[in-house]
Design a protein around this motif. Structure first.
Motif, mmCIF file in Angstrom:
data_model
loop_
_atom_site.group_PDB
_atom_site.id
_atom_site.type_symbol
_atom_site.label_atom_id
_atom_site.label_comp_id
_atom_site.label_asym_id
_atom_site.label_seq_id
_atom_site.Cartn_x
_atom_site.Cartn_y
_atom_site.Cartn_z
ATOM 1 N N LYS A 343 0.828 -1.206 0.000
ATOM 2 C CA LYS A 343 0.000 0.000 0.000
ATOM 3 C C LYS A 343 0.865 1.260 0.000
ATOM 4 C CE LYS A 343 -3.554 2.353 2.767
ATOM 5 N NZ LYS A 343 -4.282 2.328 4.056
ATOM 6 N N GLU A 344 1.920 1.274 0.810
ATOM 7 C CA GLU A 344 2.768 2.456 0.911
ATOM 8 C C GLU A 344 3.491 2.737 -0.408
ATOM 9 O OE1 GLU A 344 6.011 4.476 3.949
ATOM 10 O OE2 GLU A 344 4.722 2.816 4.599
ATOM 11 N N ILE A 345 3.884 1.672 -1.113
ATOM 12 C CA ILE A 345 4.597 1.866 -2.379
ATOM 13 C C ILE A 345 3.632 2.163 -3.517
ATOM 14 C CG2 ILE A 345 6.017 0.728 -4.143
ATOM 15 C CD1 ILE A 345 7.467 -0.724 -1.885
ATOM 16 N N TYR A 346 2.667 1.277 -3.735
ATOM 17 C CA TYR A 346 1.799 1.405 -4.901
ATOM 18 C C TYR A 346 0.818 2.567 -4.807
ATOM 19 C CZ TYR A 346 3.286 -3.097 -6.837
ATOM 20 O OH TYR A 346 4.009 -4.110 -7.392
ATOM 21 N N LYS A 347 0.107 2.651 -3.695
ATOM 22 C CA LYS A 347 -0.973 3.637 -3.587
ATOM 23 C C LYS A 347 -0.472 4.983 -3.086
ATOM 24 C CE LYS A 347 -5.266 4.676 -4.155
ATOM 25 N NZ LYS A 347 -5.805 4.701 -5.531
ATOM 26 N N GLU A 348 0.232 4.978 -1.954
ATOM 27 C CA GLU A 348 0.597 6.243 -1.319
ATOM 28 C C GLU A 348 1.733 6.970 -2.032
ATOM 29 O OE1 GLU A 348 1.280 5.450 2.798
ATOM 30 O OE2 GLU A 348 -0.744 4.632 3.120
ATOM 31 N N THR A 349 2.603 6.227 -2.700
ATOM 32 C CA THR A 349 3.735 6.870 -3.393
ATOM 33 C C THR A 349 3.451 7.100 -4.873
ATOM 34 O OG1 THR A 349 5.281 5.836 -1.840
ATOM 35 C CG2 THR A 349 6.208 6.743 -3.872
ATOM 36 N N PHE A 350 2.969 6.065 -5.565
ATOM 37 C CA PHE A 350 2.791 6.173 -7.016
ATOM 38 C C PHE A 350 1.329 6.298 -7.457
ATOM 39 C CE2 PHE A 350 6.905 3.958 -6.564
ATOM 40 C CZ PHE A 350 7.704 4.875 -7.219
ATOM 41 N N ASN A 351 0.398 6.213 -6.510
ATOM 42 C CA ASN A 351 -1.031 6.369 -6.800
ATOM 43 C C ASN A 351 -1.542 5.352 -7.825
ATOM 44 O OD1 ASN A 351 -3.488 7.628 -6.217
ATOM 45 N ND2 ASN A 351 -3.316 8.980 -7.996
ATOM 46 N N PHE A 352 -1.041 4.123 -7.753
ATOM 47 C CA PHE A 352 -1.544 3.040 -8.599
ATOM 48 C C PHE A 352 -2.740 2.373 -7.914
ATOM 49 C CE2 PHE A 352 2.849 2.603 -10.491
ATOM 50 C CZ PHE A 352 2.466 2.772 -11.805
ATOM 51 N N ASP A 353 -3.804 2.131 -8.659
ATOM 52 C CA ASP A 353 -4.857 1.239 -8.177
ATOM 53 C C ASP A 353 -4.366 -0.192 -8.390
ATOM 54 O OD1 ASP A 353 -6.719 3.197 -7.442
ATOM 55 O OD2 ASP A 353 -7.354 3.430 -9.521
ATOM 56 N N TYR A 354 -4.766 -1.105 -7.509
ATOM 57 C CA TYR A 354 -4.307 -2.476 -7.688
ATOM 58 C C TYR A 354 -5.371 -3.481 -7.244
ATOM 59 C CZ TYR A 354 -2.963 -1.907 -2.726
ATOM 60 O OH TYR A 354 -2.961 -1.658 -1.380
ATOM 61 N N SER A 355 -5.278 -4.677 -7.806
ATOM 62 C CA SER A 355 -6.196 -5.768 -7.471
ATOM 63 C C SER A 355 -5.373 -6.987 -7.072
ATOM 64 C CB SER A 355 -7.097 -6.107 -8.657
ATOM 65 O OG SER A 355 -6.327 -6.464 -9.787
ATOM 66 N N THR A 356 -6.029 -7.959 -6.401
ATOM 67 C CA THR A 356 -5.304 -9.087 -5.809
ATOM 68 C C THR A 356 -5.913 -10.421 -6.240
ATOM 69 O OG1 THR A 356 -4.823 -7.699 -3.895
ATOM 70 C CG2 THR A 356 -4.513 -10.058 -3.613
ATOM 71 N N GLU A 357 -5.045 -11.405 -6.506
ATOM 72 C CA GLU A 357 -5.481 -12.748 -6.889
ATOM 73 C C GLU A 357 -4.772 -13.786 -6.029
ATOM 74 O OE1 GLU A 357 -4.708 -13.240 -11.029
ATOM 75 O OE2 GLU A 357 -6.203 -11.774 -11.663
ATOM 76 N N LEU A 358 -5.519 -14.803 -5.613
ATOM 77 C CA LEU A 358 -4.951 -15.933 -4.866
ATOM 78 C C LEU A 358 -4.918 -17.143 -5.795
ATOM 79 C CD1 LEU A 358 -4.056 -17.464 -2.301
ATOM 80 C CD2 LEU A 358 -6.477 -17.764 -1.741
ATOM 81 N N SER A 359 -3.711 -17.680 -6.037
ATOM 82 C CA SER A 359 -3.548 -18.825 -6.942
ATOM 83 C C SER A 359 -3.248 -20.081 -6.127
ATOM 84 C CB SER A 359 -2.415 -18.558 -7.937
ATOM 85 O OG SER A 359 -2.717 -17.431 -8.729
ATOM 86 N N THR A 360 -4.014 -21.147 -6.406
ATOM 87 C CA THR A 360 -3.941 -22.373 -5.607
ATOM 88 C C THR A 360 -3.139 -23.471 -6.307
ATOM 89 O OG1 THR A 360 -6.053 -23.100 -6.523
ATOM 90 C CG2 THR A 360 -6.128 -21.835 -4.474
ATOM 91 N N ARG A 361 -3.119 -24.670 -5.716
ATOM 92 C CA ARG A 361 -2.256 -25.785 -6.147
ATOM 93 C C ARG A 361 -2.450 -26.139 -7.619
ATOM 94 N NH1 ARG A 361 -4.369 -29.592 -3.203
ATOM 95 N NH2 ARG A 361 -5.391 -30.705 -4.886
ATOM 96 N N PRO A 362 -1.348 -26.148 -8.407
ATOM 97 C CA PRO A 362 -1.442 -26.563 -9.812
ATOM 98 C C PRO A 362 -1.452 -28.088 -9.939
ATOM 99 C CG PRO A 362 0.814 -26.001 -9.287
ATOM 100 C CD PRO A 362 0.015 -25.755 -8.034
ATOM 101 N N GLU A 363 -1.665 -28.565 -11.141
ATOM 102 C CA GLU A 363 -1.684 -30.020 -11.372
ATOM 103 C C GLU A 363 -0.317 -30.626 -11.086
ATOM 104 O OE1 GLU A 363 -3.189 -31.378 -15.094
ATOM 105 O OE2 GLU A 363 -4.969 -30.111 -15.009
ATOM 106 N N LYS A 364 0.744 -29.925 -11.520
ATOM 107 C CA LYS A 364 2.110 -30.419 -11.278
ATOM 108 C C LYS A 364 2.672 -29.641 -10.098
ATOM 109 C CE LYS A 364 6.488 -31.341 -13.681
ATOM 110 N NZ LYS A 364 6.485 -32.772 -13.457
#
Length: 575
Positions: A343-364
């Motif tokens: 948050k301090e880097i992306y939003k407060e310093t560079f004013n980037f909006d951002y989204s988040t993804e959780l990636s789970t166990r792959p087949e391999k």
């Protein structure tokens, strides 16, 4: 031969027009194009040194990749852009046809039309094996080396002048680039360059290195604030290390190899194994955890020349890598802390909006399913406690653990995956990492891999296009430029310039004997944040005239000391 394999959810393609005089003949069905789902796409360039037997090696490589990503459909896709040394069309088509025939015994095989410009659309999966590049080199048989003397010593002959011309050929083709492309901005502002003598590696010029170093300093400051210990590990490690870490099994094709005194080694593609060795240097207890180790590590990863794209896709990568060793109970709070840093880097310093993804166990995957379930639950609980909105990408985790990816959105509406947080319960086991708990029993720590900028090169490229080169004062390569109105004012202008340099600003001057309008225009082109004009009036009043970038209004009669203090405040606040 060179090729890139892409494990795709789908690909759509259609021939549009002829690329060579005599392309292969197409049926009405093939002219309409095709859509294939759950497929391994193999973008392929057959080269002049290849022959029909190359198809056998090509097929073995494809089978190896297909078995790892578990696909039954394969698309052979002619892609000449991967090489500048292509085979003749008849040979190239014959190699692809032979490969198609050999693969059909075990797979459902498709082949894109040969000899046509094609439009295509695809969605590539996001797991570690989804994008791989390989190269097949065949030895030249039966040819005697004319440079071998009678006593068996090779006398190397070369033309230095010709070699220098070949090295110096690299030139940016701007005809297909948009005006705000970071490569054009980089050239205009004299930030960086590239050269074929070191493909995919950035040559940082003085101006570009200033931007790079400011980001590094900013990151170091924040990491110190958040309790990280900075370290630095070697660039080259013996292959034994990569076998322990698992990279030998899962990432070998993307690594550079070397040897010394009969010891085989590789240039590191990732920083984590080196950090594991640092952890092992002494006995650890629960009192040492969480142990947050941070490194600006330089890694090298093989990429074919056809996929390199300025700062966005490089071979030599600088990463703000950190590895946190902690207990299972500490995971949630550490993830929450990382999101504070994000948050301090992306939003407060560079004013980037951002989204988040959780990636789970792959087949391999590596390790036990139970460990994966524990890790996935820990990440999900941390996201909920941090009150972070996220979506789940099933099966898209790294081979060693689940991960959180953070995507930033730039001013052009494009989404970029930069930050990543990965939970790993496998590497600590493979490296036999331990700590003593409060009960004096031995435990294995949990490992959190994490980067915020990700690739420093890529982040700078994104930032340049996001801001169209208009960097804030603290990052700008040239913060202030001093202009002389006439030659009469050179001495006073020099005094102002010397004072700015003494105060530590990145300042330069333009004392050329040309019009002031031309000097101001050049400063605007170079995106200089503040332009100071010194004329008779300023010299007489011991003041300066200040013009801010993009603002035609000039502040006359400004006090030099006040201007310097205002600049320092703007830099300190990173506005």
């Amino acid at each position: 031969m060179r090729f890139i394999s892409l494990h795709c959810d789908y690909i759509k393609f259609k021939p549009v027009k002829k690329a060579i005089k005599e392309p292969e003949q197409l049926s009405k069905e093939r002219e309409k194009g095709e859509e294939i789902k759950e497929v391994l796409v193999v973008l392929t360039a057959v080269e002049s040194m290849d022959d029909i037997e190359t198809a056998d090696d090509y097929v073995e490589n494809i089978k190896d990749i297909a078995s790892q990503v578990k696909v039954k459909k394969i698309l052979l896709y002619p892609y000449a852009h991967l090489s500048s040394d292509l085979a003749k069309p008849n040979l190239a088509l014959s190699v692809l046809e032979k490969a198609e025939m050999l693969l059909k015994k075990d797979y459902e095989v498709h082949r894109a039309p040969f000899g046509y410009y094609k439009e295509f659309e695809l969605k590539c999966k996001g797991h570690p094996l989804a994008e791989l590049s390989r190269e097949i080199r065949k030895g030249i048989k039966g040819k005697k080396d004319e440079n071998i003397s009678k006593i068996g010593i090779i006398e190397e002959k070369y033309d230095t002048s010709r070699l220098l011309k070949e090295i110096s050929r690299t030139k940016l083709d701007t005809s297909k680039l948009k005006e705000n492309d970071h490569r054009i901005i980089g050239q205009k502002l004299d930030l960086f360059s590239f050269n074929e003598s070191a493909p995919g590696s950035v040559f940082w010029h003085e101006n570009g290195l200033a931007v790079f170093n400011e980001l590094v300093n900013f990151s170091r400051e924040l990491h110190k604030k958040f309790g990280y210990k900075e370290i630095l590990t070697p660039f080259i490690f013996e292959n034994k290390l990569w076998k322990v870490s698992g990279h030998w099994e899962h990432y070998k094709e993307n690594m550079f190899f070397t040897d010394y005194e009969n010891r085989n080694a590789a240039v590191k593609p990732m920083n984590c194994p080196g950090m594991m060795l640092v952890y092992r240097t002494k006995t650890r207890s629960y009192k040492d955890l969480p142990l947050r180790m941070f490194e600006f590590g330089t890694v090298h990863r093989k990429e074919l020349s056809g996929v390199l794209a300025g700062l966005f896709r490089v071979i030599k990568i600088t990463m703000d890598d950190a590895h946190i060793f902690c207990s299972l109970e500490q995971v949630e709070q550490e993830i929450i802390n990382i999101f504070e840093l994000v948050k301090e880097i992306y939003k407060e310093t560079f004013n980037f909006d951002y989204s988040t993804e959780l990636s789970t166990r792959p087949e391999k995957f590596m390790g036990d399913k139970k460990d994966w379930e524990i890790a996935e639950n820990a990440l999900e609980n941390a996201l909920k406690k941090a009150k972070v909105k996220y979506k789940v990408n099933k099966g898209e985790g790294a081979f060693y653990g689940p991960k959180i990816d953070i995507h930033i959105k730039d001013s052009l509406g494009r989404s970029w995956q930069c930050a990543t947080i990965q939970l790993d319960m496998q590497m600590p086991k493979r490296f036999e990492l331990e700590y003593t708990g409060k009960d004096n029993k031995i435990y294995i720590p949990i490992l959190i891999h994490r980067a915020i900028f990700g690739s420093m090169e890529r982040f700078i490229g994104i930032l340049l296009e996001h801001l169209n080169g208009n960097l804030p004062l603290w990052l700008a390569p040239i913060q202030v430029r001093v202009l002389s109105f006439t030659n009469r004012n050179l001495k006073y202008a020099q005094n102002v310039y010397d004072k700015l340099r003494k105060e530590g600003f990145r300042a330069d001057n333009d004392f050329r004997d040309i019009t002031i309008d031309a000097k101001v225009r050049d400063a605007e082109i170079m995106k200089v944040n503040y332009t100071i004009v010194v004329g008779d009036k300023e010299e007489k009043g011991k003041t300066i005239a200040v013009r801010r970038r993009g603002n035609k209004k000039v502040e006359f009669g400004a006090d030099t000391d006040k201007f310097i203090n205002d600049l320092k405040t703007e830099i300190n606040e990173r506005r």
